[in-house]
Scaffold this motif. Structure first.
Motif, short mmCIF file in Angstrom:
data_model
loop_
_atom_site.label_atom_id
_atom_site.label_comp_id
_atom_site.label_asym_id
_atom_site.label_seq_id
_atom_site.Cartn_x
_atom_site.Cartn_y
_atom_site.Cartn_z
N ASN A 107 -92.57 -24.12 5.45
CA ASN A 107 -92.12 -24.13 4.06
C ASN A 107 -90.65 -24.60 3.99
O ASN A 107 -89.86 -24.07 3.22
CB ASN A 107 -92.30 -22.72 3.46
N ILE A 108 -90.33 -25.61 4.81
CA ILE A 108 -88.98 -26.20 4.81
C ILE A 108 -88.96 -27.30 3.76
O ILE A 108 -89.70 -28.29 3.86
CB ILE A 108 -88.64 -26.80 6.20
N ARG B 196 -87.29 -35.04 6.72
CA ARG B 196 -88.71 -34.83 6.39
C ARG B 196 -88.78 -33.77 5.30
O ARG B 196 -88.03 -32.81 5.33
CB ARG B 196 -89.49 -34.35 7.61
N ARG B 197 -89.68 -33.97 4.36
CA ARG B 197 -89.86 -33.03 3.24
C ARG B 197 -91.08 -32.15 3.50
O ARG B 197 -92.03 -32.58 4.16
CB ARG B 197 -90.07 -33.78 1.92
N ASP B 198 -91.06 -30.95 2.95
CA ASP B 198 -92.21 -30.02 3.07
C ASP B 198 -92.67 -29.95 4.53
O ASP B 198 -93.83 -30.17 4.84
CB ASP B 198 -93.35 -30.45 2.15
N ALA B 199 -91.72 -29.65 5.38
CA ALA B 199 -91.96 -29.76 6.82
C ALA B 199 -92.06 -28.39 7.47
O ALA B 199 -91.79 -27.34 6.86
CB ALA B 199 -90.82 -30.55 7.45
N ALA B 200 -92.48 -28.42 8.73
CA ALA B 200 -92.52 -27.21 9.56
C ALA B 200 -92.11 -27.58 10.98
O ALA B 200 -92.23 -28.74 11.39
CB ALA B 200 -93.93 -26.61 9.55
N TRP C 64 -93.27 -29.06 18.18
CA TRP C 64 -94.00 -29.83 17.16
C TRP C 64 -93.17 -29.85 15.88
O TRP C 64 -92.56 -28.83 15.51
CB TRP C 64 -95.36 -29.19 16.91
N VAL C 65 -93.13 -31.01 15.21
CA VAL C 65 -92.49 -31.15 13.90
C VAL C 65 -93.45 -31.94 13.02
O VAL C 65 -93.97 -32.97 13.45
CB VAL C 65 -91.15 -31.91 14.00
N GLY C 66 -93.72 -31.46 11.83
CA GLY C 66 -94.63 -32.20 10.96
C GLY C 66 -94.73 -31.57 9.59
O GLY C 66 -93.94 -30.69 9.24
#
Ligand SMILES: [Zn+2]
Length: 394
Positions: A8-9, A25-29, A39-41
């Motif tokens: 919820n970033i 990145r938007r709406d990322a985790a 992991w980033v996505g």
């Protein structure tokens, strides 16, 4: 093995692949395991984890990398600051005041100060902090300064050549001999870097070259305080010796900028030397700021650091330095945030910090704000909601 998902970033600064120079990145985790980013996505596709940290739509960025700080000292120089604000010039002579207080302090007093300031910086989002010696200036006091610094950081710097102490005032060559000989030998086991204050009133270029070369021969990496108070040969000496960073860079000639701008090439030619700007020092000494745009436009890699010390810059706040860099040195907010994170990592020759990409150390901050822009937009406001270091939230 325990995993943690930060999700919820709203806006994730990766300094890697993504939008713009900050790799946003938007709406990322971000998934963290064993102290590393794995992991980033997109938040919607995030894998399951043992634990979860909900960023609540806020901005997340890499922890700040403060590559220049002097934390091992005793006493304070608030009165000197007040006198300077009333019109007295800064000369660097006050360093000797701190040397006297530091020599008189116990190990526990020095340790308490380092821990207090390191904790203060960590709460403000600084997950890596370089720590210099330089207020002992005897073999025993420099060695104990670095031993205490090494308890709080792996990025420790031997700065026996901070000033020539009063007892060597009329024989600086002898002091350089001491620094290169027994002092270096006693300090090197606790130090990763060697540094010199190369400035009129401190060490000239020949002395600086001798000391840095001895440090290099002892296996230490090179950094240098250069061109803070006046033009001089320090910046070009740093580039010549493949310094990781030349720090201050307030008074630069065209030749200095050209030397720094020689881009590093894959065959090893060119410079990897970073220009680290320390706007807290100009703020606290009411001095003109470095011309950061000239460096950036020449293609020089720029870092920002606090120079946290009791004389010329008693701030541990990287967010304050970001705000100063934007307001006073005309960095864009994105350039300033990059310089305070990835730039600091380059200044320490590290590629595992200052970024949030798979493999990096899980050092990050959650802001009390929707965007990194707020760091400069809301100066002086405590915007660091949460800090994670090595995957752990202290
Ligand atoms: Zn400094």
């Amino acid at each position: 093995m325990s995993s943690m998902l930060v999700d919820n970033i709203g806006e994730l600064v990766t300094n890697g692949a993504g939008e713009g120079p900050l790799g946003i990145r938007r709406d990322a985790a971000v998934l963290v395991e064993e102290g590393r980013v794995v992991w980033v996505g997109p938040s919607a596709y995030a894998p399951a984890a043992d634990r979860r940290l909900d960023a609540g739509g806020a901005a997340v960025l890499p922890g700040f990398v403060d590559s220049h700080a002097h934390l091992v000292f005793a006493g304070d120089r608030a009165a000197e600051f007040a006198a300077r604000m009333a019109g007295e010039p800064y000369t660097g002579g006050g360093i000797r005041t701190t040397v006297g207080a530091t020599r008189a302090a116990t190990d526990d007093e020095l340790r308490a100060t380092v821990r207090r300031l390191r904790g203060e910086a960590l709460r403000q989002g600084t997950t890596t902090m370089e720590i210099k010696s330089g207020y002992g200036l005897t073999v025993a006091d420099e060695a104990r300064s670095l031993r205490i610094a090494a308890e709080s950081s792996t990025e420790t710097t031997f700065l026996g050549a901070h000033v020539v102490p009063a007892e060597y005032a009329d024989r600086p060559d002898d002091y350089v001999g001491l620094v290169c000989g027994p002092m270096l030998a006693a300090a090197a086991p606790y130090a990763k870097w060697v540094d010199v204050f190369c400035e009129r009133g401190a060490f000239d270029v020949d002395h600086a070259r001798a000391i840095l070369a001895c440090g290099q021969a002892a296996g230490l990496g090179v950094r240098i305080h250069a061109n803070q108070l006046a033009p001089g040969g320090g910046v070009q000496l740093g580039v010549e010796l493949d310094a990781a960073s030349v720090d201050h860079c307030t008074h630069l000639s065209d030749a200095d900028v050209d030397a720094l701008a020689g881009t590093a090439h894959s065959d090893g030619s060119g410079t990897r030397t970073v220009a680290t700007l320390l706007p807290g020092a100009e703020f606290s000494t009411r001095s003109p700021y470095p011309d950061a745009r000239r460096l950036l436009e020449a293609g020089v890699t720029v870092a920002l650091a606090t120079d946290c010390n009791p004389g010329s810059s008693y701030t541990s706040s990287m967010a304050f330095c970001v705000a100063l860099a934007v307001r006073e040195m005309r960095l864009t907010p994105a350039e300033a945030v990059w310089a305070a994170t990835a730039g600091g990592a380059r200044a320490l020759r590290r590629d595992d910090i200052g970024v949030l990409t798979p493999g990096a150390r899980a050092d990050l901050v959650v802001l009390d704000a929707p965007s990194y822009l707020h760091l400069a937009y809301r100066p002086g406001v405590p915007l660091i909601r949460q800090v994670m270091r090595n995957g752990v939230t202290p």
